[in-house]
Enzyme design. Structure first.
Site, PDB file in Angstrom:
ATOM      1  N   ALA A   1       0.838  -1.204   0.000  1.00 59.82           N
ATOM      2  CA  ALA A   1       0.000   0.000   0.000  1.00 59.82           C
ATOM      3  C   ALA A   1       0.873   1.254   0.000  1.00 59.82           C
ATOM      4  O   ALA A   1       1.688   1.459   0.901  1.00 59.82           O
ATOM      5  CB  ALA A   1      -0.909  -0.007   1.233  1.00 59.82           C
TER       6      ALA A   1
ATOM      7  N   TYR B   1       8.562  10.840  -3.576  1.00 55.27           N
ATOM      8  CA  TYR B   1       8.156   9.425  -3.604  1.00 55.27           C
ATOM      9  C   TYR B   1       9.327   8.567  -3.134  1.00 55.27           C
ATOM     10  O   TYR B   1       9.186   7.710  -2.253  1.00 55.27           O
ATOM     11  CB  TYR B   1       7.736   9.032  -5.027  1.00 55.27           C
ATOM     12  CG  TYR B   1       7.647   7.547  -5.241  1.00 55.27           C
ATOM     13  CD1 TYR B   1       6.642   6.789  -4.643  1.00 55.27           C
ATOM     14  CD2 TYR B   1       8.590   6.873  -6.029  1.00 55.27           C
ATOM     15  CE1 TYR B   1       6.573   5.409  -4.816  1.00 55.27           C
ATOM     16  CE2 TYR B   1       8.530   5.502  -6.213  1.00 55.27           C
ATOM     17  CZ  TYR B   1       7.512   4.774  -5.603  1.00 55.27           C
ATOM     18  OH  TYR B   1       7.451   3.417  -5.773  1.00 55.27           O
TER      19      TYR B   1
ATOM     20  N   HIS C   1       2.248   5.429 -16.068  1.00 56.10           N
ATOM     21  CA  HIS C   1       3.392   4.626 -16.503  1.00 56.10           C
ATOM     22  C   HIS C   1       3.483   4.546 -18.027  1.00 56.10           C
ATOM     23  O   HIS C   1       2.480   4.479 -18.732  1.00 56.10           O
ATOM     24  CB  HIS C   1       3.317   3.222 -15.906  1.00 56.10           C
ATOM     25  CG  HIS C   1       3.604   3.184 -14.437  1.00 56.10           C
ATOM     26  ND1 HIS C   1       3.123   2.224 -13.597  1.00 56.10           N
ATOM     27  CD2 HIS C   1       4.342   4.017 -13.661  1.00 56.10           C
ATOM     28  CE1 HIS C   1       3.539   2.448 -12.363  1.00 56.10           C
ATOM     29  NE2 HIS C   1       4.278   3.533 -12.377  1.00 56.10           N
TER      30      HIS C   1
END
Ligand SMILES: NC(=O)c1ccc[n+]([C@@H]2O[C@H](COP(=O)([O-])OP(=O)(O)OC[C@H]3O[C@@H](n4cnc5c(N)ncnc54)[C@H](O)[C@@H]3O)[C@@H](O)[C@H]2O)c1
Ligand SMILES: O=c1ccn([C@@H]2O[C@H](COP(=O)(O)OP(=O)(O)O[C@H]3O[C@H](CO)[C@H](O)[C@H](O)[C@H]3O)[C@@H](O)[C@H]2O)c(=O)[nH]1
Length: 321
Positions: free
Chosen positions: A71, A138, A189
């Site tokens: 997650a 990130y 992506h």
């Protein structure tokens, strides 16, 4: 084993859940469906809808043998604009998970780390010993979680493995003919976006930057088939007995430029992919190619689908499935 899979309604978590069930494990999936899909959770798993931060303490009872923690929010580009979203979900979420594991006495954890933590590496292919230079929030949020695992192993005896995935692609073909694959909305992506162009769902593909220090000026990435990635999780689980934290890079050691990827998508689909050059996407490292020697040696991991055309063909089959 009885295993908790966080993020098991997402792309990689649902594939790994299927492989765990096929191997005879019992799986509970915890997912808040923020980016996942309930219908992606494989039959046979128990699904609990909830956010890790709020629900993990209730869900993680002492009868679990381990946790696989997928997650997270995953878009490196978005993280540059919204760092707090990534720190909260990826770093704080992992801390809450560690609290719950400590409280329940659950000791095995497999964590989804990322190649992105290496940023612009000194050597390619990249070994686990390379310096980390996370180029975006990130990556910093994932690296913070990695460090938290190391501390937990030393301080509280956690048995943890961080798997640093390079770029994951393809879809899982199950024995009954069904498929599990990538279904992000919005998609960020490269391969699925190029396939959406092939399918006529987008007009064109934007290529973010052609002035990098790479052979054709576009970024270079190492693609790994999601089925091979999944197998590594099962192998990692089999090696986790004592306290400690190990890190493994998972890729194929082959770099493909973004232009080469588009060419493979053209060949596999037989569709033209109109491309438009666009500015660099902030936070993109120029080149990420893995050395996975350590995973091969210590986990006995041998990827089976190393050909990029196979990964693209499987993703294309899933899109048309
Ligand atoms: N896709 C890649 O190429 C790639 C590469 C490297 C690492 N990773 C890592 O692999 C993991 C899975 O990636 P993915 O591509 O399957 O992403 P995904 O978005 O498809 O799956 C993530 C899942 O987690 C759920 N989720 C997110 N935050 C949650 C929370 N706080 N509580 C409960 N559920 C939550 C989402 O609903 C979703 O189902 C991530 O940790 C990502 O960082 C992915
Ligand atoms: O429309 C697009 C989408 C992507 N790209 C480019 O394609 C390459 C690959 O980008 P992706 O978004 O497909 O993947 P990333 O390499 O950014 O990151 C992915 O893999 C990482 C590991 O390397 C992370 O973990 C992360 O979760 C995951 O998004 C990058 O150069 C990107 O700029 C484009 O040119 N156009």
């Amino acid at each position: 084993m009885r295993l908790l899979v966080t993020g098991g309604a997402g792309y990689i978590g649902s594939v790994v859940t299927a492989l765990l069930l096929d191997a005879g494990h019992e799986v509970v999936v915890l997912d808040d469906l923020s980016t996942g899909h309930q219908d992606a959770v494989p039959q046979g798993a128990t699904f609990v809808r909830g956010r890790v931060h709020d629900s993990i303490a209730d869900v993680l009872t002492p009868d679990f043998d381990g946790v696989l923690h997928f997650a997270a929010f995953i878009a490196a580009g978005e993280s540059v604009q919204k760092p707090e979203k990534y720190w909260d979900n990826n770093a704080v979420g992992t801390l809450r998970l560690l609290d719950a594991m400590r409280a329940a006495g659950v000791r095995r954890l497999v964590f989804s780390s990322t190649a992105n933590v290496y940023g612009d590496p000194d050597t390619v292919p990249i070994p686990e010993t390379a310096a980390v230079r996370p180029p975006n929030p990130y990556a910093t949020s994932k690296l913070a979680a990695d460090h938290a695992l190391t501390g937990e192993a030393v301080g509280h005896g956690l048995s943890a493995v961080s798997l640093r995935y390079f770029n994951v692609a393809g879809a899982l073909r199950r024995a009954d003919g069904s498929m599990i694959g990538e279904r992000h909305d919005p998609e960020t992506h490269l391969i699925p976006i190029a396939l959406q162009v092939a399918a006529g769902r987008r007009e064109k593909l934007q290529l973010f930057g052609d002035d990098y220090d790479t052979p054709d000026g576009t970024n270079v990435r190492d693609y790994i088939h999601v089925a091979d990635l999944g197998t590594a999780h099962l192998l990692a689980l089999g090696t986790m007995d004592g306290p400690g934290h190990r890190v493994y890079n998972l890729g194929n050691g082959n770099g493909f430029s973004n232009r080469q990827v588009v060419e493979v998508v053209r060949t596999v689909t037989g569709h033209p992919i109109p491309v438009e050059m666009a500015p660099r996407r902030p936070g993109d490292p120029a080149q990420l190619v893995a050395s996975s020697e350590k995973a091969r040696r210590e986990l006995g991991w041998t990827p089976q689908h190393v050909d990029l055309a196979t990964m693209v063909a499987d993703a294309w089959a899933y899109m048309n499935y």
